[in-house]
Design an enzyme around this catalytic site. Sequence first.
Site, mmCIF file in Angstrom:
data_model
loop_
_atom_site.group_PDB
_atom_site.id
_atom_site.type_symbol
_atom_site.label_atom_id
_atom_site.label_comp_id
_atom_site.label_asym_id
_atom_site.label_seq_id
_atom_site.Cartn_x
_atom_site.Cartn_y
_atom_site.Cartn_z
ATOM 1 N N SER A 206 -43.589 -39.802 -5.127
ATOM 2 C CA SER A 206 -43.904 -40.808 -4.122
ATOM 3 C C SER A 206 -43.583 -40.239 -2.745
ATOM 4 O O SER A 206 -43.132 -39.101 -2.629
ATOM 5 C CB SER A 206 -43.081 -42.068 -4.362
ATOM 6 O OG SER A 206 -41.738 -41.810 -3.995
ATOM 7 N N LYS A 207 -43.798 -41.042 -1.733
ATOM 8 C CA LYS A 207 -43.576 -40.616 -0.347
ATOM 9 C C LYS A 207 -42.176 -40.028 -0.127
ATOM 10 O O LYS A 207 -41.991 -39.185 0.740
ATOM 11 C CB LYS A 207 -43.735 -41.814 0.603
ATOM 12 C CG LYS A 207 -45.174 -42.200 0.838
ATOM 13 C CD LYS A 207 -45.521 -42.048 2.326
ATOM 14 C CE LYS A 207 -47.001 -42.246 2.598
ATOM 15 N NZ LYS A 207 -47.754 -41.004 2.470
ATOM 16 N N ARG A 208 -41.219 -40.501 -0.912
ATOM 17 C CA ARG A 208 -39.854 -39.983 -0.764
ATOM 18 C C ARG A 208 -39.781 -38.483 -1.037
ATOM 19 O O ARG A 208 -38.891 -37.801 -0.573
ATOM 20 C CB ARG A 208 -38.904 -40.691 -1.743
ATOM 21 C CG ARG A 208 -38.489 -42.074 -1.315
ATOM 22 C CD ARG A 208 -37.493 -42.649 -2.287
ATOM 23 N NE ARG A 208 -38.083 -42.787 -3.618
ATOM 24 C CZ ARG A 208 -37.602 -42.233 -4.717
ATOM 25 N NH1 ARG A 208 -36.522 -41.495 -4.660
ATOM 26 N NH2 ARG A 208 -38.199 -42.416 -5.878
ATOM 27 N N HIS A 209 -40.708 -37.981 -1.863
ATOM 28 C CA HIS A 209 -40.652 -36.567 -2.252
ATOM 29 C C HIS A 209 -41.467 -35.665 -1.336
ATOM 30 O O HIS A 209 -41.457 -34.462 -1.490
ATOM 31 C CB HIS A 209 -41.159 -36.395 -3.685
ATOM 32 C CG HIS A 209 -40.413 -37.244 -4.673
ATOM 33 N ND1 HIS A 209 -40.951 -38.377 -5.220
ATOM 34 C CD2 HIS A 209 -39.174 -37.127 -5.181
ATOM 35 C CE1 HIS A 209 -40.063 -38.916 -6.046
ATOM 36 N NE2 HIS A 209 -38.978 -38.187 -6.038
ATOM 37 N N THR A 212 -47.878 -37.480 0.363
ATOM 38 C CA THR A 212 -48.604 -37.769 -0.870
ATOM 39 C C THR A 212 -50.116 -37.704 -0.702
ATOM 40 O O THR A 212 -50.827 -37.584 -1.680
ATOM 41 C CB THR A 212 -48.241 -39.157 -1.419
ATOM 42 O OG1 THR A 212 -48.369 -40.096 -0.358
ATOM 43 C CG2 THR A 212 -46.828 -39.190 -1.973
#
Length: 435
Positions: A206-209, A212
């Site tokens: 997700s965006k946290r990683h 995207t």
Amino acid sequence: MSDIRVRFAPSPTGYLHIGSARTALFNWLYARSQGGKFILRIEDTDLERSDSKYLDEILVSLKWLGMDWDEDIYYQSKRFDLYRKKAEELIKEEKAYYEETEKGKAVRLKVPKEEVITFYDIVRDKIDVNADTLDDLVIMKSDSSPTYNFACVVDDIDMKISHIIRGDDHIANTPKQLLVYEALGIKPPKFAHIPLILGEDKSRMSKRHGATSIAEYKDKGYFPEALVNFLALMGWSPKDDREKLSVDQIIKLFSLKSINKTAAMFNIKKLDWLNGEYIRDIELDKLTDFVAEHLIKRKIVEKDYDRQWLTDVIKSYKTRFINIDDFIEKTSFLFNEEIELEQEAAKEHLNSESTIENLKKLKEKLERLSDFSPKSIEEAVRSLSDELNVKAAEIIHPARVALTGKSSAAGIFEVISLIGKERTIKRLGDVSLAH
Ligand code: GLU
């Protein structure tokens, strides 16, 4: 002629996500490796959430990645008559029925009560799905639009899709779709559900990683070839230790059987490494075009930028940057009048009166140069080090910090030449002791 036909079926309700792009790629690779067809079908039945800006972006991203599709694009929103017709046939055959709801008439498919539905998947082999809680399936909603599971099957049949390759988050839909095939009296295609992409903390990407959407990678200055290479390696490998592969090599080696069963890991370091490899390999002239395009877009250089100078900059930095963001970061002192001084570097290298004195002497020497080439700058620095009886490094390290603000840069003589005489003299004149 191969009768292999696969499809990528995005819903235009968001940008093209890394995971969807990988699904598209595996379909495309399979089609191209088998001489089959790659169909693009836009699943825009949700008229409220579908947006043409997302559609445009999905198409731009697919093209940018080099995934060309066969036949005209199919739009589900233009095929409502077909879904209605198929639903009516099922009603006539008493396999489906109308259901009155507050908002109007929906259509439900009668579902036999089964405990488990088993199907064979090319990637995962036998899959059992618990089906005892399956209700009669809504196939047409009360607003007379089809449900995803119904439109998908009607279209996959109509488009003669032979293999359904999609993310394994769709496994729960497959039994429902199999019931629709059964009701329509059609043998289902083969399924290949590909494992999810996980972030490094093992939760779903997700965006946290990281970024995207494919568009973000494009904007950050990755090469489409590097991204395709990277996407292919998420869930597939050539079964040896090669990592850098051209798309043609991947097509030759790709098969559905060789898709991994376990989740793929999103590892941005691998993408950065791959992109760095592509940057090293590409011709300088093409790399300059690529970098220039991004710099113009970001208003860092004008359209009539100095081509020779930028080519020289890129030549010096070619092995040192992994994408455009990184290039801009590392070369900021070349594109801005003012430099940002790294405090740590300043404290380490601009910390004594004698160092500052030496840099003033360097300034005087460089002022006298009429030829501001790396070679003549090097000669000036070497002769200064002889005259002052200090090691060249004792001039070079402080000079680097004073001129670039950074503790590391490309070869210092090239860098000084790229900064140019006027700015070099100014920066050396401004230098002061760091505290
Ligand atoms: N529109 C669906 C999606 O974007 C397609 C799923 C499928 O491939 O069947 O997830």
